[in-house]
Enzyme design. Structure first.
Site, PDB file in Angstrom:
ATOM      1  CB  THR A 128      -9.498  -2.100  15.120  1.00 47.17           C
ATOM      2  OG1 THR A 128     -10.880  -1.790  14.947  1.00 47.17           O
ATOM      3  CG2 THR A 128      -9.133  -3.196  14.110  1.00 47.17           C
ATOM      4  CG  ASP A 129     -14.328  -1.967  17.660  1.00 40.95           C
ATOM      5  OD1 ASP A 129     -13.863  -1.702  16.532  1.00 40.95           O
ATOM      6  OD2 ASP A 129     -15.285  -1.333  18.152  1.00 40.95           O
ATOM      7  CD  GLU A 130     -13.721  -1.744  11.582  1.00 38.44           C
ATOM      8  OE1 GLU A 130     -13.535  -2.369  10.532  1.00 38.44           O
ATOM      9  OE2 GLU A 130     -13.984  -0.540  11.606  1.00 38.44           O
ATOM     10  CE1 TYR A 154      -7.787  -0.909   9.611  1.00 40.19           C
ATOM     11  CE2 TYR A 154     -10.025  -1.352  10.377  1.00 40.19           C
ATOM     12  CZ  TYR A 154      -8.752  -0.866  10.619  1.00 40.19           C
ATOM     13  OH  TYR A 154      -8.431  -0.352  11.849  1.00 40.19           O
ATOM     14  CE  LYS A 158      -5.066  -2.544  13.057  1.00 39.81           C
ATOM     15  NZ  LYS A 158      -3.853  -1.709  13.236  1.00 39.81           N
TER      16      LYS A 158
HETATM   17  P1  NAD Z   1      -4.710   7.134  10.036  1.00 39.68           P
HETATM   18  O1  NAD Z   1      -5.030   6.541   8.720  1.00 39.68           O
HETATM   19  O2  NAD Z   1      -5.234   8.475  10.388  1.00 39.68           O
HETATM   20  O3  NAD Z   1      -3.122   7.205  10.212  1.00 39.68           O
HETATM   21  C1  NAD Z   1      -2.273   6.178   9.813  1.00 39.68           C
HETATM   22  C2  NAD Z   1      -0.842   6.714   9.810  1.00 39.68           C
HETATM   23  O4  NAD Z   1       0.030   5.637   9.464  1.00 39.68           O
HETATM   24  C3  NAD Z   1      -0.609   7.828   8.772  1.00 39.68           C
HETATM   25  O5  NAD Z   1       0.155   8.859   9.346  1.00 39.68           O
HETATM   26  C4  NAD Z   1       0.167   7.130   7.656  1.00 39.68           C
HETATM   27  O6  NAD Z   1       1.036   7.990   6.946  1.00 39.68           O
HETATM   28  C5  NAD Z   1       0.934   6.086   8.455  1.00 39.68           C
HETATM   29  N1  NAD Z   1       1.316   4.929   7.636  1.00 39.68           N
HETATM   30  C6  NAD Z   1       0.540   4.222   6.766  1.00 39.68           C
HETATM   31  N2  NAD Z   1       1.259   3.252   6.191  1.00 39.68           N
HETATM   32  C7  NAD Z   1       2.512   3.332   6.711  1.00 39.68           C
HETATM   33  C8  NAD Z   1       3.703   2.579   6.513  1.00 39.68           C
HETATM   34  N3  NAD Z   1       3.744   1.557   5.654  1.00 39.68           N
HETATM   35  N4  NAD Z   1       4.792   2.932   7.213  1.00 39.68           N
HETATM   36  C9  NAD Z   1       4.766   3.988   8.071  1.00 39.68           C
HETATM   37  N5  NAD Z   1       3.681   4.728   8.287  1.00 39.68           N
HETATM   38  C10 NAD Z   1       2.556   4.411   7.617  1.00 39.68           C
HETATM   39  O7  NAD Z   1      -5.158   6.036  11.095  1.00 39.68           O
HETATM   40  P2  NAD Z   1      -5.752   6.225  12.570  1.00 39.68           P
HETATM   41  O8  NAD Z   1      -7.211   6.374  12.478  1.00 39.68           O
HETATM   42  O9  NAD Z   1      -4.941   7.221  13.306  1.00 39.68           O
HETATM   43  O10 NAD Z   1      -5.459   4.765  13.156  1.00 39.68           O
HETATM   44  C11 NAD Z   1      -4.222   4.482  13.790  1.00 39.68           C
HETATM   45  C12 NAD Z   1      -4.229   3.039  14.246  1.00 39.68           C
HETATM   46  O11 NAD Z   1      -5.311   2.812  15.140  1.00 39.68           O
HETATM   47  C13 NAD Z   1      -4.411   2.038  13.111  1.00 39.68           C
HETATM   48  O12 NAD Z   1      -3.591   0.934  13.362  1.00 39.68           O
HETATM   49  C14 NAD Z   1      -5.877   1.631  13.201  1.00 39.68           C
HETATM   50  O13 NAD Z   1      -6.064   0.335  12.722  1.00 39.68           O
HETATM   51  C15 NAD Z   1      -6.118   1.732  14.690  1.00 39.68           C
HETATM   52  N6  NAD Z   1      -7.483   2.055  15.119  1.00 39.68           N
HETATM   53  C16 NAD Z   1      -8.127   3.145  14.600  1.00 39.68           C
HETATM   54  C17 NAD Z   1      -9.403   3.481  15.087  1.00 39.68           C
HETATM   55  C18 NAD Z   1     -10.140   4.689  14.577  1.00 39.68           C
HETATM   56  O14 NAD Z   1     -11.309   4.881  14.935  1.00 39.68           O
HETATM   57  N7  NAD Z   1      -9.564   5.534  13.763  1.00 39.68           N
HETATM   58  C19 NAD Z   1      -9.980   2.702  16.095  1.00 39.68           C
HETATM   59  C20 NAD Z   1      -9.302   1.579  16.586  1.00 39.68           C
HETATM   60  C21 NAD Z   1      -8.037   1.279  16.113  1.00 39.68           C
HETATM   61  O1  DAU Z   2     -14.121   0.394  15.200  1.00 35.05           O
HETATM   62  C1  DAU Z   2     -12.829   0.863  14.984  1.00 35.05           C
HETATM   63  C2  DAU Z   2     -12.659   1.242  13.536  1.00 35.05           C
HETATM   64  O2  DAU Z   2     -13.420   2.426  13.332  1.00 35.05           O
HETATM   65  C3  DAU Z   2     -11.213   1.450  13.123  1.00 35.05           C
HETATM   66  O3  DAU Z   2     -10.528   0.238  13.227  1.00 35.05           O
HETATM   67  C4  DAU Z   2     -11.114   1.989  11.700  1.00 35.05           C
HETATM   68  O4  DAU Z   2      -9.760   2.315  11.388  1.00 35.05           O
HETATM   69  C5  DAU Z   2     -11.959   3.235  11.582  1.00 35.05           C
HETATM   70  O5  DAU Z   2     -11.952   3.702  10.246  1.00 35.05           O
HETATM   71  C6  DAU Z   2     -13.389   2.964  12.042  1.00 35.05           C
HETATM   72  O6  DAU Z   2     -14.077   2.072  11.107  1.00 35.05           O
HETATM   73  P1  DAU Z   2     -15.580   2.340  10.644  1.00 35.05           P
HETATM   74  O7  DAU Z   2     -15.799   1.668   9.364  1.00 35.05           O
HETATM   75  O8  DAU Z   2     -16.521   2.045  11.758  1.00 35.05           O
HETATM   76  O9  DAU Z   2     -15.486   3.956  10.489  1.00 35.05           O
HETATM   77  P2  DAU Z   2     -16.065   4.952   9.387  1.00 35.05           P
HETATM   78  O10 DAU Z   2     -15.835   6.335   9.906  1.00 35.05           O
HETATM   79  O11 DAU Z   2     -15.574   4.640   8.027  1.00 35.05           O
HETATM   80  O12 DAU Z   2     -17.617   4.644   9.422  1.00 35.05           O
HETATM   81  C7  DAU Z   2     -18.378   4.728  10.619  1.00 35.05           C
HETATM   82  C8  DAU Z   2     -19.791   4.300  10.311  1.00 35.05           C
HETATM   83  O13 DAU Z   2     -20.400   5.288   9.464  1.00 35.05           O
HETATM   84  C9  DAU Z   2     -19.898   2.995   9.534  1.00 35.05           C
HETATM   85  O14 DAU Z   2     -21.044   2.295   9.968  1.00 35.05           O
HETATM   86  C10 DAU Z   2     -20.060   3.432   8.073  1.00 35.05           C
HETATM   87  C11 DAU Z   2     -20.816   4.745   8.209  1.00 35.05           C
HETATM   88  N1  DAU Z   2     -20.531   5.774   7.187  1.00 35.05           N
HETATM   89  C12 DAU Z   2     -19.224   6.108   6.949  1.00 35.05           C
HETATM   90  C13 DAU Z   2     -18.885   7.051   6.012  1.00 35.05           C
HETATM   91  C14 DAU Z   2     -17.458   7.417   5.741  1.00 35.05           C
HETATM   92  C15 DAU Z   2     -21.560   6.404   6.493  1.00 35.05           C
HETATM   93  O15 DAU Z   2     -22.741   6.116   6.737  1.00 35.05           O
HETATM   94  N2  DAU Z   2     -21.227   7.349   5.570  1.00 35.05           N
HETATM   95  C16 DAU Z   2     -19.947   7.684   5.271  1.00 35.05           C
HETATM   96  O16 DAU Z   2     -19.734   8.541   4.378  1.00 35.05           O
END
Ligand code: NAD
Ligand code: DAU
Length: 340
Positions: A128-130, A154, A158
């Site tokens: 992730t970019d985080e 988190y 990562k």
């Molecule tokens: P998500 O939380 O929607 O899905 C995670 C999945 O992993 C779920 O299906 C869960 O059951 C499974 N999981 C959790 N723990 C596990 C374990 N111990 N063994 C097997 N399976 C397990 O997450 P997402 O948003 O789809 O993110 C997927 C990946 O992408 C993550 O690695 C996250 O860090 C990365 N990522 C997410 C975002 C985003 O914006 N959502 C952006 C950049 C990177």
């Molecule tokens: O940048 C990539 C990341 O993006 C991934 O690695 C993470 O898995 C994913 O959860 C996401 O992280 P963020 O913390 O950026 O996403 P989130 O949707 O939780 O929040 C987005 C922005 O919105 C953040 O600045 C917090 C704000 N927010 C979030 C929630 C849930 C609010 O203001 N209100 C809310 O209720």
């Protein structure tokens, strides 16, 4: 036929990746391993439940369970691993970091050990970019060579996993790639994340809880664009390399929420400013020049177009949403937002 082991394939991005591959790259068999945590939802891949087992197979398994993983990987003769499985929500990691370190670091290591044992052709770590930390408004966007400065449990988990993946490449010559993507949005996203949470609340005329002043900036990418980038890295990425993936769509949270309200035709008065997230990163921005130059990838979906598509998807899939808004979800919501 070559086989890809996808982990976390019942989650948001993982299930979109499985859909993307089974529709666009039928030359691969997909084996999906998922622990089915609260975020893993079999309904995301319902249409493949009784699919041809030579093309798609699901195993319920924890990525930290080396022995079971090894058995599955041997039985399925896997060639590649794409590791999406993770605990992914920042707010939950602030509430309870333990499972984040276990799954995201030790789980990744167990998978790396499987990859090493079976001489896997490529291991893709979905990062992730985080991991780069937070930018000021005026800073240039993240590039792959920046030091890692994660701010939440988190992102620290990562970043740790990234270092372990890198070390397996340097020490054991394991052919890996790490991808670092910005904020994804689209179908099947669990309504704890900003966009689906706001859509669900607005549909129910509930308050929209914006953290702090809402000035924090994220770069939004439509999930299918991310999936395409991951596929290209798997196919053509240089072993050992890290690739940033971005959506070219920076916007403040407040602006984003207003855009959603406009699409939904709901009043701005639903917006409520609530207590900020501790350690809240101010801004993420991605420089994706490297993947553009080396793999000719660019995001295709404009933010307005992607948001409209996503809102329509949630409107047309209210049953999917209603199954998630259960007692467990409402308990989570109360814990995070009541009296905030
Ligand atoms: P998500 O939380 O929607 O899905 C995670 C999945 O992993 C779920 O299906 C869960 O059951 C499974 N999981 C959790 N723990 C596990 C374990 N111990 N063994 C097997 N399976 C397990 O997450 P997402 O948003 O789809 O993110 C997927 C990946 O992408 C993550 O690695 C996250 O860090 C990365 N990522 C997410 C975002 C985003 O914006 N959502 C952006 C950049 C990177
Ligand atoms: O940048 C990539 C990341 O993006 C991934 O690695 C993470 O898995 C994913 O959860 C996401 O992280 P963020 O913390 O950026 O996403 P989130 O949707 O939780 O929040 C987005 C922005 O919105 C953040 O600045 C917090 C704000 N927010 C979030 C929630 C849930 C609010 O203001 N209100 C809310 O209720």
């Amino acid at each position: 036929m070559e086989t890809i082991l996808v982990t976390g394939g019942m989650g948001f991005i993982g299930s979109n990746f499985v859909h993307y591959m089974l529709k666009n790259h039928k030359e691969y068999k997909i084996v999906n391993v998922d622990k089915l945590t609260y975020a893993g939802n079999p309904e995301n891949l319902k249409e493949y439940e009784s699919f041809d087992e030579n093309l798609y197979k699901f195993y319920k398994c924890d990525i930290s369970d080396f022995e079971s993983l090894l058995q599955i990987a041997k039985r399925e003769k896997i060639n590649y691993i794409v590791n999406f499985a993770a605990e992914s929500h920042v707010d939950r990691s602030i509430d309870n970091p333990d499972i984040f370190l276990k799954t995201n670091i030790l789980g990744t290591q167990a998978l790396l050990n499987v990859a090493r044992k079976l001489n896997i052709q490529r291991f893709i770590q979905i990062s992730t970019d985080e991991v780069y930390g937070s930018l000021k408004f005026e800073d240039p966007a993240f590039t792959e060579d920046l030091p890692l400065k994660p701010n939440s449990p988190y992102s620290a988990s990562k970043a740790s996993a990234d270092l372990v993946v890198r070390a397996y490449h340097k020490t054991f010559n394991l052919p890996i790639n790490i991808t670092r993507c910005s904020n994804n949005y689209g179908p099947y996203q669990f309504p704890e994340k900003l966009i689906p949470l706001m859509i669900n609340n607005a549909l129910n005329d509930k308050e929209l809880p914006v953290y702090g002043t809402g000035e924090n900036i994220r770069d939004w990418i439509f999930v299918e664009d991310h999936c395409e980038a991951v596929y290209l890295v798997l196919k053509e990425g240089e072993p050992g390399e890290i690739y940033n993936i971005g959506g070219n769509s920076e916007t403040s949270n407040l602006n984003l929420v207003k855009r959603l309200l406009k699409i939904l035709n709901k009043p701005k008065s639903l917006i409520t400013f609530v207590k900020d997230r501790p350690g809240h990163d101010l801004r993420y921005a991605i420089n994706y020049k490297k993947i553009k130059q080396e793999l000719s990838w660019e995001p295709k979906t404009k933010l307005d177009e992607g948001l409209k598509f996503t809102v329509d998807w949630y409107l047309n899939n209210q049953e999917w949403l209603n199954h998630i808004i259960n007692e467990e979800y409402l308990k989570y919501y109360d814990k995070m937002y009541k009296n905030r």
